[in-house]
Design an enzyme around this catalytic site. Structure first.
Site, PDB file in Angstrom:
ATOM      1  N   ARG A 103      28.236  12.853  -2.519  1.00 14.14           N
ATOM      2  CA  ARG A 103      28.291  11.388  -2.577  1.00 14.14           C
ATOM      3  C   ARG A 103      29.710  10.854  -2.643  1.00 14.14           C
ATOM      4  O   ARG A 103      30.002   9.781  -2.162  1.00 14.14           O
ATOM      5  CB  ARG A 103      27.458  10.878  -3.770  1.00 14.14           C
ATOM      6  CG  ARG A 103      25.969  10.901  -3.467  1.00 14.14           C
ATOM      7  CD  ARG A 103      25.132  10.533  -4.668  1.00 14.14           C
ATOM      8  NE  ARG A 103      25.054  11.626  -5.622  1.00 14.14           N
ATOM      9  CZ  ARG A 103      24.350  11.585  -6.747  1.00 14.14           C
ATOM     10  NH1 ARG A 103      23.680  10.501  -7.065  1.00 14.14           N
ATOM     11  NH2 ARG A 103      24.304  12.620  -7.546  1.00 14.14           N
ATOM     12  N   GLN A 104      30.611  11.634  -3.230  1.00 15.76           N
ATOM     13  CA  GLN A 104      32.020  11.176  -3.318  1.00 15.76           C
ATOM     14  C   GLN A 104      32.713  11.596  -2.017  1.00 15.76           C
ATOM     15  O   GLN A 104      33.405  12.613  -1.942  1.00 15.76           O
ATOM     16  CB  GLN A 104      32.680  11.811  -4.554  1.00 15.76           C
ATOM     17  CG  GLN A 104      34.136  11.433  -4.755  1.00 15.76           C
ATOM     18  CD  GLN A 104      34.344  10.032  -5.326  1.00 15.76           C
ATOM     19  OE1 GLN A 104      33.412   9.416  -5.842  1.00 15.76           O
ATOM     20  NE2 GLN A 104      35.556   9.521  -5.224  1.00 15.76           N
ATOM     21  N   LYS A 148      20.438  -2.490  -0.808  1.00 17.92           N
ATOM     22  CA  LYS A 148      20.807  -2.180  -2.199  1.00 17.92           C
ATOM     23  C   LYS A 148      22.265  -2.515  -2.469  1.00 17.92           C
ATOM     24  O   LYS A 148      23.125  -2.222  -1.655  1.00 17.92           O
ATOM     25  CB  LYS A 148      20.558  -0.689  -2.461  1.00 17.92           C
ATOM     26  CG  LYS A 148      20.917  -0.248  -3.878  1.00 17.92           C
ATOM     27  CD  LYS A 148      20.351   1.113  -4.207  1.00 17.92           C
ATOM     28  CE  LYS A 148      21.249   2.236  -3.776  1.00 17.92           C
ATOM     29  NZ  LYS A 148      20.708   3.552  -4.143  1.00 17.92           N
TER      30      LYS A 148
HETATM   31  C1  R5P Z   1      21.963   6.556  -2.707  1.00 17.90           C
HETATM   32  O1  R5P Z   1      22.445   6.195  -1.656  1.00 17.90           O
HETATM   33  C2  R5P Z   1      20.866   7.587  -2.750  1.00 17.90           C
HETATM   34  O2  R5P Z   1      20.151   7.607  -1.561  1.00 17.90           O
HETATM   35  C3  R5P Z   1      19.948   7.333  -3.909  1.00 17.90           C
HETATM   36  O3  R5P Z   1      19.300   6.093  -3.721  1.00 17.90           O
HETATM   37  C4  R5P Z   1      20.701   7.325  -5.209  1.00 17.90           C
HETATM   38  O4  R5P Z   1      21.547   8.422  -5.321  1.00 17.90           O
HETATM   39  C5  R5P Z   1      19.743   7.286  -6.371  1.00 17.90           C
HETATM   40  O5  R5P Z   1      20.479   7.210  -7.539  1.00 17.90           O
HETATM   41  P1  R5P Z   1      19.879   6.550  -8.843  1.00 17.90           P
HETATM   42  O6  R5P Z   1      18.571   7.244  -9.138  1.00 17.90           O
HETATM   43  O7  R5P Z   1      20.930   6.807  -9.881  1.00 17.90           O
HETATM   44  O8  R5P Z   1      19.718   5.091  -8.579  1.00 17.90           O
END
Ligand code: R5P
Length: 296
Positions: free
Chosen positions: A92-93, A191
């Site tokens: 992710r980073q 989001k």
């Molecule tokens: C983000 O882009 C991923 O697809 C997930 O939506 C995210 O990593 C979910 O993280 P959390 O459960 O902390 O909201």
């Protein structure tokens, strides 16, 4: 080339399912910790292709142990060492969001590419780096889709009028694949993330959820903030019920309890990260990919 499969004790259930799907035995990588916290691994000698399997949630020490095991497999005669890490951490980073931050995806990718001939993973979180090969330079990189496994795991529990929702734009590929396989209508929300747990969602067509079962599909469940926000949104819109399925669940007990309290049921995940909701076997899709890429 002969092949063998090796797994750490913390990942044996998924590894054994994969070994069975490949018709291989499963060797356990012996692991012990010295009083100072350092790790020692010991592997069985493995000529030919050695497949090393490990679940990589909570990855810091596990990554070091993987590198030790890969080197030990080569010292033991392996001509090719293949990593199967259903969940690939640190993806992710993928840039320095604030000056001075490490680009963890690049650092960890280079480390793994150096240690393994091939890396096989499931639904890696590659949003701004679309190609896993870029993350793993010089290494055979295989990104497997969990969608067929999620769809198979959900097939008997979704009603035909279920509305499938991907909670953010990045979830569209796997949400669309699952919706397509199950013949469900798909909506994708927008989001905004304000912090690790602060998430707001917008879904202009949320009214489509009124009176219907909703199924949320995402690649990762981490803090649960995304699924909680999506659940609040569709419930406010009149959804009859909310279920969710994710490829990988990294959430701890407290966050899972909050999701249950919010009324998400069932909540399912792939078994690449062991845990109480990890009930969907990823072995069939991983085994198929290993065969397709001639890695076993
Ligand atoms: C983000 O882009 C991923 O697809 C997930 O939506 C995210 O990593 C979910 O993280 P959390 O459960 O902390 O909201």
């Amino acid at each position: 080339m002969t092949a063998s499969l090796h797994a750490f004790a913390d990942s044996l259930d998924g590894a054994r399912r994969l070994a069975a799907a490949l018709g291989l035995g499963c060797h356990t990588v012996a692991l012990r910790h010295f009083p100072d916290g350092e790790s020692l691994v010991r592997v069985e000698p493995a000529p030919g292709t050695a497949i090393l399997y490990r679940a990589l949630a909570d990855p810091n020490a596990r990554l070091v142990e993987l590198l030790l095991a890969a080197a030990a497999l080569r010292d033991g005669g392996a001509e090719r060492v293949v990593l199967v890490a259903p969940y690939l951490p640190y993806m992710r980073q993928d840039r320095a969001f604030v000056p001075g931050e490490a680009v963890s995806q690049r650092v960890v990718g280079a480390l793994l590419a150096d240690a393994f001939d091939a890396v096989v993973t499931v639904d890696p979180h590659l949003h701004r780096t679309p190609d896993l090969g870029q993350v793993l330079p010089g290494c055979t990189a295989v990104a497997v889709s969990a969608a067929p496994a999620l769809a198979a795991g959900l097939a008997n529990m979704v009603a035909p009028d279920t509305l499938l929702i991907g909670p953010d734009a990045e979830s569209r590929p796997w949400a669309a694949a699952v919706a397509g396989a199950l013949g469900l209508e798909l909506l994708v929300a927008d989001k905004q993330r304000g912090g690790d747990r602060a998430v707001t969602l917008a879904l202009p067509d949320a009214g489509r959820a009124r009176g219907r079962p909703v199924l949320l599909v995402d690649d990762l469940l981490s803090s649960g903030g995304t699924l909680l926000a999506a659940t609040a949104l569709v419930k406010a819109a009149g959804a009859r019920s909310v279920a969710a399925a994710v490829t990988h669940c990294l959430a701890g007990a407290g966050d899972l309890a909050r999701l249950a309290d919010a009324g998400i049921a069932p909540l399912l995940a792939g078994d690449g990260v062991p845990g109480p909701i990890a009930t969907i076997a990823l072995a069939p899709v991983i085994a198929q990919a290993l065969r397709q890429h001639r890695l076993c």
